[in-house]
Design a protein around this motif. Structure first.
Motif, short mmCIF file in Angstrom:
data_model
loop_
_atom_site.label_atom_id
_atom_site.label_comp_id
_atom_site.label_asym_id
_atom_site.label_seq_id
_atom_site.Cartn_x
_atom_site.Cartn_y
_atom_site.Cartn_z
N ASP A 246 0.84 -1.21 0.00
CA ASP A 246 0.00 0.00 0.00
C ASP A 246 0.87 1.25 0.00
O ASP A 246 0.62 2.20 -0.75
N VAL A 247 1.87 1.25 0.88
CA VAL A 247 2.73 2.42 1.01
C VAL A 247 3.43 2.70 -0.32
O VAL A 247 3.43 3.83 -0.82
N ARG A 248 4.00 1.66 -0.90
CA ARG A 248 4.79 1.88 -2.11
C ARG A 248 3.91 2.32 -3.27
O ARG A 248 4.25 3.22 -4.02
N THR A 249 2.75 1.67 -3.41
CA THR A 249 1.89 2.07 -4.53
C THR A 249 1.37 3.49 -4.34
O THR A 249 1.30 4.26 -5.29
N SER A 250 1.08 3.86 -3.08
CA SER A 250 0.64 5.25 -2.84
C SER A 250 1.74 6.21 -3.24
O SER A 250 1.47 7.31 -3.72
N GLY A 251 2.96 5.78 -3.03
CA GLY A 251 4.08 6.66 -3.38
C GLY A 251 4.23 6.81 -4.87
O GLY A 251 4.54 7.90 -5.36
N ILE A 252 4.01 5.74 -5.61
CA ILE A 252 4.24 5.79 -7.04
C ILE A 252 3.08 6.46 -7.76
O ILE A 252 3.27 7.34 -8.59
N GLU B 228 -5.40 4.22 -4.94
CA GLU B 228 -6.72 4.36 -4.36
C GLU B 228 -7.74 3.54 -5.16
O GLU B 228 -8.61 2.88 -4.60
N TYR B 229 -7.59 3.58 -6.46
CA TYR B 229 -8.48 2.84 -7.34
C TYR B 229 -8.38 1.35 -7.06
O TYR B 229 -9.37 0.62 -7.10
N SER B 230 -7.16 0.92 -6.74
CA SER B 230 -6.97 -0.51 -6.50
C SER B 230 -7.35 -0.91 -5.09
O SER B 230 -7.11 -2.04 -4.67
N GLY B 231 -7.91 0.01 -4.32
CA GLY B 231 -8.44 -0.38 -3.03
C GLY B 231 -7.62 0.03 -1.83
O GLY B 231 -7.92 -0.37 -0.72
N VAL B 232 -6.58 0.84 -2.07
CA VAL B 232 -5.78 1.31 -0.93
C VAL B 232 -6.54 2.44 -0.24
O VAL B 232 -7.03 3.35 -0.91
N ASP B 233 -6.66 2.35 1.08
CA ASP B 233 -7.29 3.43 1.83
C ASP B 233 -6.26 4.55 1.99
O ASP B 233 -5.41 4.51 2.88
N ALA B 234 -6.33 5.54 1.08
CA ALA B 234 -5.26 6.54 1.00
C ALA B 234 -5.05 7.31 2.31
O ALA B 234 -3.92 7.38 2.81
N PRO B 235 -6.12 7.89 2.91
CA PRO B 235 -5.88 8.64 4.14
C PRO B 235 -5.25 7.78 5.23
O PRO B 235 -4.32 8.21 5.92
N GLY C 35 -5.47 -2.88 -11.10
CA GLY C 35 -6.59 -3.33 -10.30
C GLY C 35 -6.26 -4.04 -9.01
O GLY C 35 -6.99 -4.91 -8.57
N GLY C 36 -5.18 -3.68 -8.40
CA GLY C 36 -4.91 -4.19 -7.06
C GLY C 36 -4.42 -5.61 -7.01
O GLY C 36 -4.37 -6.21 -5.95
#
Lengths: 423, 378
Positions: free
Chosen positions: A264-270, A276-283, A401-402
């Motif tokens: 989650d962390v790495r994808t949020s960074g990239i 977020e689309y792939s289901g990561v809870d961004a906040p 798609g996660g």
């Protein structure tokens, strides 16, 4: 071939460099920086005055400062003179490891946030908060237990307290960013000032050591500090702390590369939108990574109090800001942080040796330090830029798609982190 | 221009330039001391080539200096300490080496490096600044045969001579002078006071027990001059915050203060700037600031000097004369000339005679013990 094309070619070449090539490039950069630094030392040596018997002579010209001596002291001096025989880890080498330990935690703190796409400039403040909390809590704990049991209980307790308070302080900009869309660069910088101010207020008031003229807390008893193992006690170094540091490196590496949270962390960074689309809870990821980052900063503060000073005193050195450089130098890779922190530790401790052994002004040594860091960091920086330029479009990391396969498949190679740090 | 020509040209130019530099070892065999070390000049590098000019065998003593964070070139505390070492170098033919830590953790490192050194073997290690006390209490224990001296704090160890200053005594005189001047119409240089003013100001650096000694003495002096005058106090929060100092002082001048005394290191430069803009007066600290900051000499009534150089020089002298008093605590006040109120270089001559007389007699009374000055604010 136009200049632009040539530059693009060089960048592409850099981006595809193998591990061996990268090591060679870094070594070459280090040597080049020493060479440039040596010239600077010579020039500076011509611009001051000294007596003939203090000067060194190269090419028939006298110079006041000897660059060979300077770099010999900077590196070998920091390592405790391994070549001169009778090497003992108890001397300057311990100072180097001590600085390294602190920089590992500061560097990891910054690196973790960077990987999540967050600029945590607030490691310094988180460290200061963690340091004061540790000093106060351990002082309280020291009244309850003592002796060997005291050490066994209080050291982990102190680290925990530092981590909790540093983490809470890191969570503030996390919440502000996640739920109020406040730019974390600004909030973390501002929170640094608040941390410094509030700790000064507290430590010159309620927590002040009445015996001391300085603004500091009552010194911790010996048993509430990191125990000396094998060597380094005289230099305020403890192998236990370094061990914790290595543990933190391994732990963070595992967390980032082998867990769902790390993904989650790495994808949020990239690619935050894709994540977020792939289901990561961004906040949630933002808050969690800044909290964890703050916790690592807080541990650095705890180490500073329980290993180096034995008390909290205002004017905490700027490990937090050095951590930013360490992290960038390491390409935000936890494993690289260890090596970058060691290089920084050598430079920091070597600076004091140079100052002691030569007449070279400390400002000039600072310039040499800066040159080395700049030269070593630049190829890596351009490599990341090169990856960005040459790779766009070829790799859709987080848009599928996660499904975690792509990341899991490429985990373990540090070359995977291109583009995460250079926005 | 192709690359080879460029490299060649740069090389030639570089070597020619290097050889042409004016510095380097001086030709003759005369071991001339470096004259270009003007202290806090702009070059930043010039002032630091002091070490080991007389490393020949005729050195009376080897001294290691560990300065306070902030380093040389601060125009006050550290430079003053270096002054003492330079004086000793000249008059006692000692040799000294110096280290400038930039963070608290480095104090111990440097103290130990000096203590461990065998080439040369240091006869005395001077620790400048109260923040070194904790580190020194450990270092002095690890190296019981090494002599240390400490400025501004006390370490109770048989091999440490501690020197403290009675800053409150000197500040008392500053307060007295300010109080006497603010209640009358007085103008000199670029400043003036209004007779109906009933306040003066104190700007401190960082709130700490040490700086509070300055404040306490100043307040006591002001009260002694006139019971009607009150003291506006502000701690800026840093010793290197010129803008903050200016802001604080401007606010004081605007609310009626005529004279502001500062104990705030370089922050005080802002106080002087504010005084000049408002046409009021200021009092300097640590060194004679009407000389070290000559552009503000027209508003600096005087300076409360703290003779750190005297402490350093005395300690070195005791080593050379073989009567070093380990474990002693020397407190330098007005009597020992450790602190003093020095009149401004430019304005000193214009001070009214009765004010200088009263300040001088207060000094005598303090030395005689007739006036006791508090060291903590009331």
């Amino acid at each position: 071939m136009s200049v632009g094309d040539r530059a693009r070619d060089v960048l592409a070449r850099l981006a595809n460099a193998s591990a061996t090539e990268r090591i060679l490039i870094s070594t070459a950069a280090l040597l080049l920086s020493i060479l440039v630094g040596a010239v600077l030392v010579l020039v500076a040596g011509r611009m001051t005055a000294c007596t003939p018997n203090e000067a060194v002579y190269y090419f028939g010209t006298g110079f006041c400062y000897d660059p060979i001596l300077v770099f010999d002291r900077l590196f070998l001096g920091a390592l405790g003179d391994p070549l001169s025989g009778g090497w003992s880890p108890d001397g300057q080498f311990s100072v180097t490891l001590r600085e390294t330990t602190l920089l590992i935690f500061a560097g990891l703190s910054v690196a973790l946030a960077f990987r999540a796409g967050i600029f945590n400039i607030g490691t310094q403040g988180q460290m200061v908060v963690g340091a004061l909390a540790t000093a106060v809590a351990v002082l309280w704990g020291a009244t309850l237990v003592s002796g060997v049991l005291g050490t066994v209980v209080l050291v982990p307790f102190g680290i925990l307290v530092g981590a909790v308070f540093g983490g809470l302080y890191g969570a503030i900009p996390g919440f502000l960013k996640a739920y109020a869309d406040a730019n974390e660069v600004i909030t973390t910088i501002m929170l640094n000032f608040i941390a410094t101010g509030v700790t000064l207020y507290l430590v010159s008031g309620v927590f002040k050591d009445p015996e001391s003229a300085a603004n500091q807390t009552v010194p911790l008893p010996e048993y509430a500090q990191f125990p000396t193992v094998l060597f380094g006690g005289r230099q305020d170094f403890s192998l236990v702390a370094l061990f914790f540091g290595l543990l933190a490196i391994a732990g963070l590496y595992y967390l980032l590369e082998h867990t769902a949270f790390g993904y989650d962390v790495r994808t949020s960074g990239i690619q935050p939108e894709a994540a977020e689309y792939s289901g990561v809870d961004a906040p949630r990821t933002v808050v969690a990574s800044l909290t964890l980052s703050g916790a690592l900063g807080g541990v650095a503060g705890a180490m500073y109090v329980m290993m180096i000073l034995g008390t909290f005193q205002t004017g905490v050195p700027s490990y937090g800001f050095d951590g930013i450089t360490v992290s960038i130098l390491a390409g935000n890779n936890p494993l690289g942080v260890g090596i970058a922190a060691l290089l920084f530790g050598v430079l920091k401790s070597g600076t004091t040796v140079v100052q002691f052994a030569t007449d070279v002004p400390p400002q000039l040594v600072g310039v040499l330090r800066g040159l080395i860091i700049l030269f070593v960091a630049m190829p890596e920086f351009f490599r990341l830029v090169g990856k960005r330029i040459t790779d766009t479009g070829s790799r859709a990391v987080a848009t599928d798609g996660g499904r975690p396969e792509p990341a899991a498949g490429s985990s373990g190679t540090s070359g995977d982190d291109g583009g995460e740090s250079d926005e | 221009m192709d690359r080879r020509t460029f490299v060649k040209a740069t090389g030639v130019a570089g070597i020619a330039g290097l050889a042409g530099c004016s510095g380097g070892p001086s030709g003759g065999s005369t071991a001339e001391p470096t004259t270009e070390s003007g202290g806090s000049d702009s070059s930043g590098e010039g002032g630091e080539t002091t070490a080991a000019e007389t490393t020949e065998s005729n050195v009376a003593a080897n001294v290691g200096m560990v300065y306070a964070t902030g380093g040389l070139g601060d125009g006050s505390f550290n430079d003053q300490a270096q002054q003492g070492a330079l004086q000793a170098e000249e008059e006692l033919s000692i040799s000294f080496n110096e280290a400038q830590p930039d963070e608290v953790a480095q104090f111990k490192t440097f103290q130990q490096q000096f203590a461990q050194s065998t080439d040369p073997n240091y006869d005395l290690i001077c620790a400048i600044g109260f923040l070194q006390a904790d580190a020194l209490s450990q270092t002095s224990e690890s190296y019981p045969d090494q002599n240390f001296m400490l400025v501004d704090s006390v370490v109770d160890a048989p091999n440490v001579a501690s020197y403290t200053f009675k800053e409150h005594e000197g500040s008392y005189l500053a307060g007295l002078m300010a109080s006497l001047l603010t209640t009358r119409d007085f103008s000199a240089g670029a400043g003036s006071t209004a007779g109906d003013s009933t306040s003066v100001g104190f700007v401190g650096g960082v709130e700490s027990d040490l700086i509070k000694k300055f404040q306490a003495g100043f307040e006591a002096g002001v009260n002694a001059g006139s019971g009607d005058v009150d003291v506006l106090t502000n701690y800026v929060g840093g010793f290197n915050d010129v803008a903050g100092g200016k802001e604080a002082a401007t606010a004081m001048y605007n609310s009626g203060a005529d004279i502001v005394y500062h104990a705030a290191g370089n922050t005080g430069t802002g106080v002087f700037q504010a005084a000049q803009e408002q046409g009021k007066f200021a009092i300097g600290v640590d060194r004679d600031q009407s000389i070290t900051k000559p552009s503000y000499a027209d508003v600096i009534l005087g300076s409360m000097v703290k003779r750190v150089d005297t402490a350093v020089y005395n300690a070195i002298e005791s080593i050379v004369n073989d009567n070093f008093q380990g474990g002693s605590v020397v407190s330098l006040g007005l009597e020992q000339d450790g602190v003093a109120l020095i009149e401004g270089d430019q304005l000193g001559s214009e001070l009214p005679q009765d004010v200088t007389d009263e300040v001088a007699s207060a000094r005598e009374s303090i030395i005689a013990g007739d006036i006791s000055v508090p060291s903590t604010p009331q």
